[in-house]
Design an enzyme around this catalytic site. Sequence first.
Site, PDB file in Angstrom:
ATOM      1  CD  GLU A  92       2.266   8.562   4.914  1.00  0.00           C
ATOM      2  OE1 GLU A  92       2.615   9.749   4.775  1.00  0.00           O
ATOM      3  OE2 GLU A  92       1.349   8.036   4.247  1.00  0.00           O
ATOM      4  CG  ASP A 146     -11.084  13.155  -3.097  1.00  0.00           C
ATOM      5  OD1 ASP A 146      -9.898  12.814  -3.258  1.00  0.00           O
ATOM      6  OD2 ASP A 146     -11.417  14.093  -2.352  1.00  0.00           O
ATOM      7  CE  LYS A 201      -0.238  26.847  -5.380  1.00  0.00           C
ATOM      8  NZ  LYS A 201       0.646  27.716  -4.576  1.00  0.00           N
ATOM      9  CG  ASP A 229      -1.920   1.129   1.208  1.00  0.00           C
ATOM     10  OD1 ASP A 229      -2.488   1.392   0.137  1.00  0.00           O
ATOM     11  OD2 ASP A 229      -2.134   1.754   2.271  1.00  0.00           O
ATOM     12  CG  ASP A 240      -0.421  15.814  -1.436  1.00  0.00           C
ATOM     13  OD1 ASP A 240      -1.052  16.580  -2.203  1.00  0.00           O
ATOM     14  OD2 ASP A 240       0.173  16.216  -0.423  1.00  0.00           O
ATOM     15  CG  ASN A 287      10.406   9.568  -1.737  1.00  0.00           C
ATOM     16  OD1 ASN A 287       9.548   9.077  -2.469  1.00  0.00           O
ATOM     17  ND2 ASN A 287      11.028  10.704  -2.031  1.00  0.00           N
TER      18      ASN A 287
END
Length: 239
Positions: A97, A183, A151, A72, A147, A124
Site C-alpha cells: 500500500e 466497480d 481523468k 495483494d 484508484d 509504490n
Amino acid sequence: MEAEVQQGQQSPEGQLEKRPPSPPWAGIPLQRGLGHRVRQHVNPLQAQYQQPAPPPHWERVYRRLGQPFHLDIGTGSGRFLLRIAQEQPDWNFLGVEIRQALVERANAWRDELGLDNVHFLFANINVSLRHLFAPGDLSRVTILFPDPWFKKRHHKRRIVQPQLVADLALLLRPGSPVFLQSDIQEVAEEMAARFLEHPQFWDPHQGPLDSNPLGIPTEREWQCLQLDLPIYRYWLERR
C-alpha cells in the site's frame, strides 16, 4: 431462502449474487484507529515514491516461509487480507500500500490478531516489485478496486501498467491466478486487457465473473453490494 434472495444483487448477466448479512471481517476485534485523516488519492509518480522499498526480513515476518505466497496490490485498510489470512493459514500474504498510515495500522491489527502469515508493506509497487521477489516466488495476485484515476491525463498513474504486467509474468509461477476487481467497468476491462496483451496470461473463463471466488469482500466491494452496484471481476492465469 427468501431472506437470501432479498439480500441478493442482480449481476449484469442477470444472475442473482447472494451476499451475507454482515461483512466477514466485521467481527475482527480491531482497536487501533488512525488518529487523523488519510488522503484517499496519492500520486504514485511523485518523487517521494520513486525509491524502491527494501524487502522485509522475511524470516522475521513469516513463521513458515515455504508456504505459497499471495500478493495483494493496493491493499487499502488491510481488512480483506487479514480475514483471508485467518481463513487460509497455509498461505503467506503480503499487502502493499502506498499510504504509510494505513500500512502501520494494518500491521498493528495483525499483531492484535496474532497472525504470523500476513504482513503489510509501505511501497509504490510499480517501483518496488522486482526488488521484493525473485522469479517464481508468487502463487497468487489480487488487485482489487484500485484508484481509477478518471481523468485521461492521469491514466499513467493507474497501477496496472505494461511493466507491472511483465514483472508479474516473471514472478508468478505457471498456473497462478491474477484476480482483478473494480466497480468501474472501464478500469476493470483495461486491467484485464493489459494482462491479456502479454503472452504469458490468459483468461480461462473467457470473460468477467459473476461472483468473488475468494469469498471475502473488500470494504469497497461490500459497499457496492449493499448499494446493488455492479462489480466487474476477472480471474486470469499465468500460463
